[in-house]
Each structure stands twice: as structure tokens, then as C-alpha cells.
Design a protein around this motif. Structure first.
Motif, PDB file in Angstrom:
ATOM      1  N   ALA A  90     -28.455  34.222 -11.724  1.00  0.00           N
ATOM      2  CA  ALA A  90     -28.073  35.437 -11.005  1.00  0.00           C
ATOM      3  C   ALA A  90     -26.570  35.684 -11.098  1.00  0.00           C
ATOM      4  CB  ALA A  90     -28.494  35.340  -9.538  1.00  0.00           C
ATOM      5  N   GLN A  91     -25.780  34.610 -11.074  1.00  0.00           N
ATOM      6  CA  GLN A  91     -24.327  34.760 -11.216  1.00  0.00           C
ATOM      7  C   GLN A  91     -23.973  35.261 -12.608  1.00  0.00           C
ATOM      8  OE1 GLN A  91     -22.562  34.400  -8.543  1.00  0.00           O
ATOM      9  NE2 GLN A  91     -20.573  34.837  -9.457  1.00  0.00           N
ATOM     10  N   TYR A  92     -24.668  34.747 -13.636  1.00  0.00           N
ATOM     11  CA  TYR A  92     -24.441  35.229 -15.004  1.00  0.00           C
ATOM     12  C   TYR A  92     -24.762  36.720 -15.108  1.00  0.00           C
ATOM     13  CZ  TYR A  92     -24.083  30.375 -16.610  1.00  0.00           C
ATOM     14  OH  TYR A  92     -23.701  29.080 -16.811  1.00  0.00           O
ATOM     15  N   VAL A  93     -25.842  37.151 -14.436  1.00  0.00           N
ATOM     16  CA  VAL A  93     -26.228  38.562 -14.463  1.00  0.00           C
ATOM     17  C   VAL A  93     -25.145  39.412 -13.795  1.00  0.00           C
ATOM     18  CG1 VAL A  93     -27.900  40.247 -13.613  1.00  0.00           C
ATOM     19  CG2 VAL A  93     -28.702  38.105 -14.584  1.00  0.00           C
ATOM     20  N   ARG A  94     -24.555  38.900 -12.708  1.00  0.00           N
ATOM     21  CA  ARG A  94     -23.472  39.649 -12.038  1.00  0.00           C
ATOM     22  C   ARG A  94     -22.273  39.817 -12.965  1.00  0.00           C
ATOM     23  NH1 ARG A  94     -24.445  35.744  -7.780  1.00  0.00           N
ATOM     24  NH2 ARG A  94     -26.017  36.545  -6.334  1.00  0.00           N
ATOM     25  N   TYR A  95     -21.879  38.733 -13.617  1.00  0.00           N
ATOM     26  CA  TYR A  95     -20.757  38.829 -14.560  1.00  0.00           C
ATOM     27  C   TYR A  95     -21.079  39.807 -15.689  1.00  0.00           C
ATOM     28  CZ  TYR A  95     -18.916  34.604 -12.309  1.00  0.00           C
ATOM     29  OH  TYR A  95     -18.428  33.700 -11.409  1.00  0.00           O
ATOM     30  N   GLY A  96     -22.290  39.709 -16.211  1.00  0.00           N
ATOM     31  CA  GLY A  96     -22.691  40.621 -17.285  1.00  0.00           C
ATOM     32  C   GLY A  96     -22.715  42.067 -16.830  1.00  0.00           C
ATOM     33  N   THR A  97     -23.097  42.292 -15.576  1.00  0.00           N
ATOM     34  CA  THR A  97     -23.122  43.654 -15.036  1.00  0.00           C
ATOM     35  C   THR A  97     -21.724  44.263 -15.018  1.00  0.00           C
ATOM     36  OG1 THR A  97     -25.035  43.147 -13.641  1.00  0.00           O
ATOM     37  CG2 THR A  97     -23.706  45.049 -13.032  1.00  0.00           C
ATOM     38  N   VAL A  98     -20.745  43.491 -14.561  1.00  0.00           N
ATOM     39  CA  VAL A  98     -19.368  43.999 -14.493  1.00  0.00           C
ATOM     40  C   VAL A  98     -18.835  44.293 -15.894  1.00  0.00           C
ATOM     41  CG1 VAL A  98     -17.006  43.439 -13.820  1.00  0.00           C
ATOM     42  CG2 VAL A  98     -18.898  42.836 -12.311  1.00  0.00           C
ATOM     43  N   VAL A  99     -19.099  43.385 -16.846  1.00  0.00           N
ATOM     44  CA  VAL A  99     -18.622  43.592 -18.221  1.00  0.00           C
ATOM     45  C   VAL A  99     -19.264  44.831 -18.833  1.00  0.00           C
ATOM     46  CG1 VAL A  99     -18.576  42.613 -20.544  1.00  0.00           C
ATOM     47  CG2 VAL A  99     -18.079  41.159 -18.581  1.00  0.00           C
ATOM     48  N   LEU A 100     -20.599  44.932 -18.716  1.00  0.00           N
ATOM     49  CA  LEU A 100     -21.294  46.086 -19.289  1.00  0.00           C
ATOM     50  C   LEU A 100     -20.871  47.387 -18.608  1.00  0.00           C
ATOM     51  CD1 LEU A 100     -24.946  44.731 -19.731  1.00  0.00           C
ATOM     52  CD2 LEU A 100     -23.263  45.164 -21.511  1.00  0.00           C
ATOM     53  N   ALA A 101     -20.681  47.339 -17.285  1.00  0.00           N
ATOM     54  CA  ALA A 101     -20.270  48.541 -16.561  1.00  0.00           C
ATOM     55  C   ALA A 101     -18.894  49.015 -17.028  1.00  0.00           C
ATOM     56  CB  ALA A 101     -20.255  48.266 -15.058  1.00  0.00           C
ATOM     57  N   PHE A 102     -17.964  48.064 -17.240  1.00  0.00           N
ATOM     58  CA  PHE A 102     -16.622  48.465 -17.669  1.00  0.00           C
ATOM     59  C   PHE A 102     -16.650  49.048 -19.081  1.00  0.00           C
ATOM     60  CE2 PHE A 102     -12.379  47.601 -19.433  1.00  0.00           C
ATOM     61  CZ  PHE A 102     -11.606  48.252 -18.477  1.00  0.00           C
ATOM     62  N   ILE A 103     -17.426  48.407 -19.980  1.00  0.00           N
ATOM     63  CA  ILE A 103     -17.532  48.930 -21.353  1.00  0.00           C
ATOM     64  C   ILE A 103     -18.165  50.310 -21.350  1.00  0.00           C
ATOM     65  CG2 ILE A 103     -18.632  48.577 -23.598  1.00  0.00           C
ATOM     66  CD1 ILE A 103     -18.416  45.564 -23.100  1.00  0.00           C
ATOM     67  N   GLN A 104     -19.241  50.473 -20.586  1.00  0.00           N
ATOM     68  CA  GLN A 104     -19.907  51.777 -20.505  1.00  0.00           C
ATOM     69  C   GLN A 104     -18.996  52.821 -19.879  1.00  0.00           C
ATOM     70  OE1 GLN A 104     -23.830  51.601 -18.782  1.00  0.00           O
ATOM     71  NE2 GLN A 104     -23.824  53.774 -18.238  1.00  0.00           N
ATOM     72  N   ALA A 105     -18.229  52.421 -18.857  1.00  0.00           N
ATOM     73  CA  ALA A 105     -17.330  53.367 -18.189  1.00  0.00           C
ATOM     74  C   ALA A 105     -16.207  53.811 -19.114  1.00  0.00           C
ATOM     75  CB  ALA A 105     -16.752  52.722 -16.938  1.00  0.00           C
ATOM     76  N   ILE A 106     -15.669  52.894 -19.913  1.00  0.00           N
ATOM     77  CA  ILE A 106     -14.627  53.261 -20.873  1.00  0.00           C
ATOM     78  C   ILE A 106     -15.173  54.257 -21.893  1.00  0.00           C
ATOM     79  CG2 ILE A 106     -13.327  52.396 -22.865  1.00  0.00           C
ATOM     80  CD1 ILE A 106     -11.809  51.893 -20.389  1.00  0.00           C
ATOM     81  N   GLY A 107     -16.353  53.947 -22.457  1.00  0.00           N
ATOM     82  CA  GLY A 107     -16.959  54.861 -23.431  1.00  0.00           C
ATOM     83  C   GLY A 107     -17.277  56.217 -22.832  1.00  0.00           C
ATOM     84  N   MET A 108     -17.752  56.214 -21.582  1.00  0.00           N
ATOM     85  CA  MET A 108     -18.078  57.473 -20.922  1.00  0.00           C
ATOM     86  C   MET A 108     -16.834  58.304 -20.647  1.00  0.00           C
ATOM     87  SD  MET A 108     -20.316  57.947 -17.431  1.00  0.00           S
ATOM     88  CE  MET A 108     -21.652  56.974 -18.117  1.00  0.00           C
ATOM     89  N   SER A 109     -15.759  57.649 -20.198  1.00  0.00           N
ATOM     90  CA  SER A 109     -14.531  58.383 -19.894  1.00  0.00           C
ATOM     91  C   SER A 109     -13.915  58.982 -21.163  1.00  0.00           C
ATOM     92  CB  SER A 109     -13.530  57.466 -19.193  1.00  0.00           C
ATOM     93  OG  SER A 109     -13.214  56.351 -20.001  1.00  0.00           O
ATOM     94  N   VAL A 110     -13.949  58.226 -22.270  1.00  0.00           N
ATOM     95  CA  VAL A 110     -13.425  58.755 -23.535  1.00  0.00           C
ATOM     96  C   VAL A 110     -14.260  59.938 -24.008  1.00  0.00           C
ATOM     97  CG1 VAL A 110     -13.014  58.224 -25.969  1.00  0.00           C
ATOM     98  CG2 VAL A 110     -12.381  56.567 -24.210  1.00  0.00           C
ATOM     99  N   ALA A 111     -15.608  59.804 -23.912  1.00  0.00           N
ATOM    100  CA  ALA A 111     -16.479  60.913 -24.328  1.00  0.00           C
ATOM    101  C   ALA A 111     -16.252  62.147 -23.460  1.00  0.00           C
ATOM    102  CB  ALA A 111     -17.936  60.469 -24.244  1.00  0.00           C
ATOM    103  N   LEU A 112     -16.060  61.957 -22.155  1.00  0.00           N
ATOM    104  CA  LEU A 112     -15.787  63.088 -21.275  1.00  0.00           C
ATOM    105  C   LEU A 112     -14.443  63.716 -21.590  1.00  0.00           C
ATOM    106  CD1 LEU A 112     -17.051  61.669 -17.853  1.00  0.00           C
ATOM    107  CD2 LEU A 112     -18.175  63.356 -19.301  1.00  0.00           C
ATOM    108  N   GLY A 113     -13.463  62.861 -21.945  1.00  0.00           N
ATOM    109  CA  GLY A 113     -12.151  63.399 -22.316  1.00  0.00           C
ATOM    110  C   GLY A 113     -12.212  64.274 -23.552  1.00  0.00           C
ATOM    111  N   ARG A 114     -13.023  63.880 -24.532  1.00  0.00           N
ATOM    112  CA  ARG A 114     -13.157  64.675 -25.756  1.00  0.00           C
ATOM    113  C   ARG A 114     -13.897  65.981 -25.515  1.00  0.00           C
ATOM    114  NH1 ARG A 114     -14.724  60.009 -30.256  1.00  0.00           N
ATOM    115  NH2 ARG A 114     -12.689  58.962 -30.252  1.00  0.00           N
ATOM    116  N   ASN A 115     -14.718  66.017 -24.467  1.00  0.00           N
ATOM    117  CA  ASN A 115     -15.460  67.236 -24.150  1.00  0.00           C
ATOM    118  C   ASN A 115     -14.764  68.092 -23.091  1.00  0.00           C
ATOM    119  OD1 ASN A 115     -18.405  67.256 -25.472  1.00  0.00           O
ATOM    120  ND2 ASN A 115     -17.858  65.130 -25.014  1.00  0.00           N
ATOM    121  N   GLY A 116     -13.517  67.763 -22.768  1.00  0.00           N
ATOM    122  CA  GLY A 116     -12.735  68.572 -21.841  1.00  0.00           C
ATOM    123  C   GLY A 116     -13.076  68.386 -20.380  1.00  0.00           C
TER     124      GLY A 116
END
Length: 421
Positions: free
Chosen positions: A109-135
Motif C-alpha cells: 500500500a505504501q508503494y502504491v501511495r508513492y506511485g500515485t504521487v509520481v504518476l499524478a505529478f507526471i500527468q499534471a505536468i503533461g496536462m498543464s503543458v497541453a493546456l498551455g498549448r491550447n491557450g
């Protein structure tokens, strides 16, 4: 169901659990209205006209539409949990941890928590960049992208904590209830949209009646398949231990028709969204986007056919990961059991595998039908405001059934305690 709720609120400890769960869900709904800094809401509204980010808005209960701190909802946690289940097949150490009892499960469960934070940050970075390109970002730049990513990651981590606290101190599975609350919270606005379509003459009362009848039929089918199981008879031989005689009883091995749950639809949906994601990074007039818009658009025959095939494939794939017939057969043999007419050991494993393959095929076809039917129903009735997908419907029905079973088990335990006293 209503009677169970009334009885639950009369029991002190169960009433506390229910009120705590409702309080945490209220916190979730309040957070869904706290906006992320640096985002242009009007641009987000325009992007939601397509199907690329529609799934995020459904799961988040409209938080993505407002682009609040809970915009990503609990999706990274689900992805991390799925990845952990896949890694347990590949990495023997993780499989050993899952068999070490409570301590091993805590480590996983602790490994899943760490993985959640890592995946969330990667997804959030990609989402913010995509939103920036779309204005959709007011002042594009890596500083703003980092602030958006940290806000979204913190929101997902907070939701993960809420889900775990609900599971521990409330009633039901917290993560599932968060998704359930997000989906159900969209119903009032969708019903208001239907009333506007009715007032505008776009649809009639017959359309609404037909929609309700078909929706109830689908919900009844989901309940029947979710509760459906094939019971394989298992006979245990008699054993003499000391001066006592053990065994000799008959039992059964339950094999669920829909053992994979909603996971195959999530896998298939992720793959089907991948071409549209790639196309969003290209020129709208490119040949790839023209091909997608002509032959592979959402709701087309080709789209639905490939979608259904992927769901059946991932149903077999996921069931093969979570259920090992050889391990089950060895456990039955170890405790002196056997399936009548089948030799213990490998023949039993092969028999279980044959039965499971047929059930999985039926479950895969059912999941594919449920995933596609809502789109067909919307086309037949003409109601576009009250949209529900197969994934959302399966989650809502499954979570409601699971929560009611837990409430009834608490009430049953309370009845037995009162009888003993």
C-alpha cells in the motif's frame, strides 16, 4: 434498501460511520470547487466539447470542467494500483509481500501511495503543458506549469488520504465512494439539461420514458451479472486428527461471471483515447486528424468495434493476472479436497481453467455491450444532456451494491450480538 438505511441510522456506531463517510464526501465536493491558479476556465469549457478529456470530467464529478484542485480525481491512484497488480506477476518479491499477511499488504500500500504521487505529478505536468498549448493557461511558462502541477498533485494526494480514512473509519471502500460521489454529483445538472431540452422542443416525453426504461433494463442486467457466479462443487475427504474426525463436508468454489470488474473498460478506454491524444498535438488539418475524424471518431462503427474487441481482450488478460487456476487446484488438494469426477492437481486446474474461460468470454461480451449500449441509447432517444457511460454505470451500480452489503453485514452482526446478550 431504504429499510436498511433507516435501521443503520438507529445503530449508534454504524450511524457514526455513515455520518463520517458523508462528511468526508462533503469535503470532496467542496474541494471540487476550489480552482487551480493560472487557468482560463473559458478555454477549458471549449476543450470539453470533445471526448479527449470527457472521461476525466466524469470521474472527477465536474472538477475537471471547473479545473479545481481535484481535477485529476483519484485516477492516478487507480493507475498505480493496476500497475502494482501487474508488477506482482513480474517481480517475485512483490508477490511474496502480498502473501505475508497484513505487514506485507501495508508495504504494498505504501508503494502504491508513492506511485500515485509520481504518476499524478507526471500527468499534471503533461496536462498543464497541453493546456498551455491550447491557450487555457493565463501566462504560459514553466513556473506556472509547476504551480499547476503541484496543485493538482496535492489535490490527488489529499483525495487518496480521504479515501483511505473513509475505508478505515467510515463505511464502504473510500476510493470507490469518491468516484461514486463524483459521478452521482453530475446528475442534478444533467437532469436540468434534460428539462431545457424538453422545454425547447428538442425531445418529447416519449424520449424520456424510453430512456428511463432502457436505462433501468441496463442497470438490472449489471446487477444480475455482477452477482452472477458459477459454483463448482468441492468435496473434502474425511481426516482423523488425534481422536477427532475432520472434513467430509461439501462446499463450492465460486467463479464470478464478471471477475474483472470495470478494469477492462478502463484499459480499453485509455487505448482508444491515445490516438485522439496524439492528434491533439498535431495540426488539426493533418492527414492523421482527417483520418480520425472520418473513420475513427467517437461513436462510429469502427470505433465501437475496436473498443469492444479491446474490452474482451483485456477481460481475458486481467482475469489471467488475478486468478491462477493452478494455485487454486493446489490449495484444494493440500486440504484434502477434490472436484467430483475430476482428479486432483493438474486435471482440476485444467477443468477450472476451461470453466473460467467460458465465464470470462461471457463477462467480456457483457462488458463490451454495456460500454457501447449507452451511446446507442442516446442515439435512439436523442437525449444528449443526461449522458452516462458504461464505465460510470458499472462503477455506480457496483459501489452501491458493495456499500449496501457492508451495511447489511454490520446490521446482521449487531443482531447476532443482541441475540447472544
Amino acid at each position: 434498501m431504504l429499510n436498511s438505511f433507516q435501521q443503520a441510522f438507529k445503530v449508534g456506531d454504524l450511524r457514526t460511520k455513515l455520518l463520517f463517510t458523508l462528511g468526508m464526501l462533503l469535503v470532496f465536493r467542496v474541494g471540487a470547487h476550489i480552482p487551480v491558479p493560472g487557468i482560463n476556465p473559458e478555454a477549458i469549457q471549449q476543450m470539453l466539447t470533445g471526448q479527449l478529456f470527457g472521461f476525466f470530467d466524469i470521474i472527477s464529478g465536474g472538477a475537471f470542467k471547473r479545473f479545481s484542485i481535484f481535477a485529476m480525481s483519484i485516477t492516478p491512484y487507480i493507475n498505480a494500483s493496476i500497475i502494482m497488480q501487474l508488477l506482482k506477476v513480474i517481480i517475485p518479491r512483490l508477490d511474496e509481500l502480498s502473501k505475508e499477511g497484513e505487514e506485507g499488504r501495508k508495504v504494498l500500500a505504501q508503494y502504491v501511495r508513492y506511485g500515485t504521487v509520481v504518476l499524478a505529478f507526471i500527468q499534471a505536468i503533461g496536462m498543464s503543458v497541453a493546456l498551455g498549448r491550447n491557450g487555457a493557461v493565463s501566462s504560459p511558462g514553466w513556473g506556472t506549469y509547476l504551480i499547476i502541477a503541484i496543485s493538482l498533485t496535492a489535490g490527488t494526494a489529499f483525495l487518496m488520504w480521504i479515501g483511505e480514512v473513509i475505508t478505515e473509519k467510515g463505511i464502504g471502500n473510500g476510493i470507490s465512494l469518491i468516484i461514486f460521489g463524483g459521478i452521482v454529483s453530475r446528475l442534478p445538472s444533467q437532469i436540468h439539461g434534460v428539462s431545457q431540452e424538453l422545454a425547447g422542443g428538442i425531445i418529447g416525453y416519449f424520449n424520456i420514458f424510453l430512456f428511463i426504461v432502457l436505462a433501468l433494463a441496463i442497470i438490472a442486467a449489471i446487477v444480475a451479472v455482477n452477482e452472477g457466479q458459477r459454483r463448482l462443487p468441492v468435496q473434502y475427504a474425511k481426516r482423523v486428527v488425534g481422536r477427532r474426525l475432520y472434513g467430509g463436508q461439501s462446499t463450492f468454489l465460486p467463479l464470478k461471471v464478471n471477475a474483472a470488474g470495470v478494469i477492462p473498460i478502463i484499459f480499453a478506454m485509455s487505448l482508444m483515447m491515445f490516438p485522439a491524444t496524439i492528434g491533439s498535438w498535431m495540426n488539426p488539418a493533418s492527414k492523421f486528424n482527417q483520418f480520425l475524424n472520418t473513420y475513427f471518431h467517437f461513436g462510429s462503427i469502427a470505433y465501437n468495434l475496436i473498443y469492444a474487441v479491446l474490452i474482451v481482450f483485456f477481460t481475458y488478460f486481467y482475469v489471467a493476472i488475478i486468478f491462477n487456476p493452478m494455485d487454486v487446484a493446489e490449495n484444494i488438494k493440500k486440504y484434502g479436497g477434490f472436484v467430483p469426477g475430476i482428479r486432483p492437481g493438474r486435471p482440476t486446474a485444467e477443468y477450472i481453467d476451461r470453466v473460467l474461460s467460458r465465464l470470462t468470454l461471457a463477462g467480456g461480451f457483457f462488458l463490451a455491450m454495456i460500454a457501447i449500449l449507452p451511446n446507442i441509447i442516446i442515439g435512439l432517444t436523442g437525449i444528449t444532456s443526461l449522458w452516462f457511460g458504461g464505465t460510470a454505470l458499472l462503477i455506480v451500480v457496483g459501489v452501491a451494491l458493495d456499500t449496501m452489503k457492508q451495511i447489511e453485514s454490520h446490521l446482521l452482526l449487531r443482531s447476532y450480538e443482541g441475540f447472544v446478550k
